[in-house]
Structures are given as structure tokens and as C-alpha cells.
Design an enzyme around this catalytic site. Sequence first.
Site, PDB file in Angstrom:
ATOM      1  N   HIS A 196      59.873 -59.915  -4.065  1.00  0.00           N
ATOM      2  CA  HIS A 196      61.379 -59.948  -4.688  1.00  0.00           C
ATOM      3  C   HIS A 196      61.184 -60.950  -5.899  1.00  0.00           C
ATOM      4  O   HIS A 196      61.552 -60.580  -6.930  1.00  0.00           O
ATOM      5  CB  HIS A 196      62.473 -60.225  -3.912  1.00  0.00           C
ATOM      6  N   LYS A 235      57.910 -52.601   1.807  1.00  0.00           N
ATOM      7  CA  LYS A 235      57.045 -53.960   1.717  1.00  0.00           C
ATOM      8  C   LYS A 235      57.288 -54.564   2.989  1.00  0.00           C
ATOM      9  O   LYS A 235      58.004 -54.168   3.826  1.00  0.00           O
ATOM     10  CB  LYS A 235      57.589 -55.145   0.645  1.00  0.00           C
ATOM     11  N   HIS A 288      63.198 -53.483  -2.997  1.00  0.00           N
ATOM     12  CA  HIS A 288      64.596 -53.016  -3.232  1.00  0.00           C
ATOM     13  C   HIS A 288      65.360 -54.026  -4.313  1.00  0.00           C
ATOM     14  O   HIS A 288      66.340 -53.455  -4.847  1.00  0.00           O
ATOM     15  CB  HIS A 288      65.453 -53.051  -2.130  1.00  0.00           C
ATOM     16  N   LYS A 306      68.509 -53.081  -7.530  1.00  0.00           N
ATOM     17  CA  LYS A 306      69.739 -53.788  -7.738  1.00  0.00           C
ATOM     18  C   LYS A 306      70.325 -53.455  -9.025  1.00  0.00           C
ATOM     19  O   LYS A 306      69.788 -53.788 -10.019  1.00  0.00           O
ATOM     20  CB  LYS A 306      69.612 -55.185  -7.411  1.00  0.00           C
ATOM     21  N   ASP A 323      57.785 -62.893   2.791  1.00  0.00           N
ATOM     22  CA  ASP A 323      58.739 -62.008   3.043  1.00  0.00           C
ATOM     23  C   ASP A 323      59.777 -61.851   1.558  1.00  0.00           C
ATOM     24  O   ASP A 323      60.137 -60.779   1.343  1.00  0.00           O
ATOM     25  CB  ASP A 323      59.598 -62.553   4.233  1.00  0.00           C
ATOM     26  N   LYS A 363      66.430 -68.985   4.308  1.00  0.00           N
ATOM     27  CA  LYS A 363      67.300 -68.431   5.167  1.00  0.00           C
ATOM     28  C   LYS A 363      68.202 -69.668   5.782  1.00  0.00           C
ATOM     29  O   LYS A 363      67.746 -70.895   5.573  1.00  0.00           O
ATOM     30  CB  LYS A 363      66.576 -67.981   6.632  1.00  0.00           C
ATOM     31  N   GLU A 392      69.923 -67.280   1.265  1.00  0.00           N
ATOM     32  CA  GLU A 392      70.806 -66.300   2.438  1.00  0.00           C
ATOM     33  C   GLU A 392      71.436 -67.195   3.393  1.00  0.00           C
ATOM     34  O   GLU A 392      70.859 -68.213   3.750  1.00  0.00           O
ATOM     35  CB  GLU A 392      69.540 -65.384   3.158  1.00  0.00           C
TER      36      GLU A 392
END
Length: 487
Positions: free
Chosen positions: A237, A145, A175, A179, A232, A337, A213
Site C-alpha cells: 500500500h 496481497k 485496495h 480508494k 502487510d 497498529k 490504524e
Amino acid sequence: IPVASFDGVVFGATGDLTMRKLLPALYYRFRDRQIPEASRIIAAARSRHSDEEFRGMAAEALRRHVPAADLSAETVEGFLAHVTYVAVDGAGENGWDDLTALLDERPDQIRSYYLATSPSLYGAICRNLSEHGLIGERSRVVLEKPIGHDLASARAINDQVGRVFPETQIFRIDHYLGKETVQNLLALRFANTIFERLWNADVIDHVQITVAETVGVEGRGGYYDTSGALRDMLQNHMLQLLCLIAMESPLSLDADAVRDEKLKVLRALKPIPAHEVPHCTVRGQYVAGAVDGKPVPGYLTDLGGEARSHTETFVALKLELMTPRWAGVPFYLRTGKRLPQKMSEIVVQFRSSPFSIFPAGSFGREPNRLVIRLQPQEGIRLEVMTKEPGPGGMRLRATGLDISFEETFNQRYPDAYERLLMDVVRGNATLFMRRDEVEAAWAWADGLLQTWAESPEPPRPYAAGTWGPTAAIALIERDGRTWHEDL
Ligand code: BG6
């Protein structure tokens, strides 16, 4: 259990993803004896390096990204013996004969081509693979991605790749699906009868998904500034997490059975009309602050000082699904972030009882919540009301029925890429995104991106180390709800 013998070609082999994620993941699979002796990891990038030089770079990457306790000189050496480097210009002409010669040495191996490059090169690399006769029935291509930056560019990439690879050989990686705790959502929902019966608008008040994050853009500013939090993290996700929470039971765990159900969720996302965007979404951008007690600069400084940018590093929004199961149930999503902690969790909050024999006021009365912790301290907690011990009368307190995966299973959690890379070799696409899923997610996100792009309002500033702009708190509190805090 070892997989079949393979040649794994990684384009973009000198890049951050290869060094930080792919090589460590392959190292662990080698250490656990899953990689057969004849397998090769063929690192491909434009710059010239000898095998020895590249192995030196790979060894350094392992030292940085794998805990010292998991590294032994002998295992690292054994692993690096599988690694070969070849200089190839993925989108150009140089180096393809060398790559072809290398692959021709072992024509019977499974071949996986991992494109860890800019998505703008995916089409050209695939065309080159085809023109050099490198695609067969046992070949697969893995696309990182982001697949494009909107629906039109995603379609163009999918068309280009689809011209040379059939859909069954295309592995679009997200990803988060690799998990352990995310896979556990399938087990939680479909292997336990108690939850499934309560999993609908009659019983559930709302759902929250937070992916927080502490890192900033970490030298990836060039990419990130063209992307932002919605592209992003949220479009991929977080919508994938939403799918696993909201989908109907698939008929089996087969790739297409699972993906058919996820697709229905993505197609049921209620578009947010332009006039509701300011009410239902909040964009933020971090300014200087402190994370973990250390001062950190703002986003614009991270980009290199002079920059002006309207790219969002935080997004919170409220969305709805147009399905019988979920009609009227809000889903609140937020990601950013430079937030106070690295933490991803899903909170399913159940409706409060319309009547209670316990008086309100000094007696705590909280709704039941199911808190699914994806990282760190992976686990599941059901928050239930209990009586506080003591003679003070019937005082209630929310307490957690906890399952900590770490304590229960007491073993290392493999990184998502370990599982996913081996699934590619096995040809198991259950945890990968199908073309129509990616496009449905973009179709929904496009409307929002367009409204933002046309808005003169910049993202709201938030100090690094806080939970985003205060408007994100207002977004949920306006509805009489609050973001979940740990008990
Ligand atoms: C990536 C994003 O896909 O996921 C990054 O591009 C982000 O910006 C990362 O930091 C988060 O992944 P994880 O596994 O650390 O939660």
C-alpha cells in the site's frame, strides 16, 4: 453503467475478506444497478453448505458491515438471489466437477476468479482451473496481497499463476489504489499545472506518508505474526502511494502506461545498506495501553498470551529515490497498529525561503505544506502563511486553503473494492499491480527484512494509543524536521 454479465467465483468465500469487504462491495454495486441480471456470484470454499445456509451467512455479513440505512430487505433478497455456493477444495480434487458444471451453464459470461485464500494456494487453484478447462479469453484471476513473503516466494507464485494465465488476465489487487482519494492523486498531479511545476527537489524539502490504524490484529494474529507491518502495509500500500506521488507523468491512463511509470519509481528506491538500517528504520511492537479512552491489551496478549514474537506492528523509515527529480529529497514513511487515530495522509513539505523579510522569533514562520488526506475526512489542504488580523503588527500564522471532498461532492464514497471489482469485469488493469512492480517492491524490501531477521534487537515497545516508539520521532527530528500535526 452496468458492466457485462459475469460469473464471479470467490475462493475463500467463508473467510474474513469475503464477508467484510467483497460481499458488501458487490451488494452496493447491485443496489446501484451495475450488476446485470444474468450475473452470478459463486462462493467457493472447502466446507459444505447449501445455497440457503451460505446466503444466511452472507445476509449476516451485510448486516454487520453495511450501515442499516443502506440495507433494505428487498434489495438484500434481490442481491442474494445472485449468490450460489459450491464446496470446492481449491488446492485439492473435491468439488471441481460441481464448479465446472455450474460454470458450463453460462459459457459466454465473463469469468473472474477471486483468490481470497492464503497465497500458498494460488498456484494450486490456478492449476486446477486450467486442468478443468475453466480458463478462456474472457477469464481473469484476481490475486489478493500479500503476493508471497519475499522476492523468491513472490516470483514462485507469479510463475505458477503465469503458467496458466497471461499477464493481461492477472489482476493483482492493492485496495489502496481503489480508494477515491488515491485516484485523486493522479488528478491532483496531472490535471493541475500549478503543482506539477513545483514537484521536484528544487522546491520540495521532504515528503511524509502516514498510514495509522487504531485496530490491533483483530483475530488475524496467525497471518499477521508471519507478516508484520513492513510486509502487510509498507511493501504494497505505502509504496504504491509513494509511486503515485513520485512518478513521472504517464503517457496516458492506459494500464501499462501508468504501471511503466510506477515501476521506474520502485526500481529507483535506494537500497538501505545493513549498517544504515538502525539509523534509517524503526520497528515497534505495541504493549498494553489505551485507544479512544479504552484500555487494550498488548500484541503478545492479542496473539494468545504465551507467545514471544519479534514481529513489528509499527514501522517508520526514511528512504530516498535515485532519480533526477527526487535526488536528495527524503521520504519519511510510518505505519502501525494501535496508534491514536485511524488516519492516512501524505504531506508534501516545500522548502523554506532562504531569506525572509519577516523576522523570526515571535512571528510564526512555517514552510508551505500540501496535505493530502486519504482517510477519514478526505480532502486536500494547502498550508499557507497569512497575516493574523488585528493591529498587533505583522504576525504570521499558517492557515489552510481547504478542499473537503465530502463537502464539495456531498455523496457517499464507494469502498475501494467496489471500483476494483467492477474494473476486473471491465478488464481495466490500470489500478492493479503488474508482476514486475510487485517484484521490484519485494527486491527493495528484502534487504531490509534480511537485516532485521539477522538482528538480535527486538522491535521497540510502544504503548497502544501512542504514535509508536519515541525513536520514530527521533528518526525525523534528527534531520531537523517533525511529523506533521493538524493545524
Ligand atoms: C490490509 C491489511 O491490506 O489493509 C490490514 O492487511 C489493514 O492489516 C488494512 O488493516 C487497512 O486498510 P484500510 O482500507 O482500512 O486502510
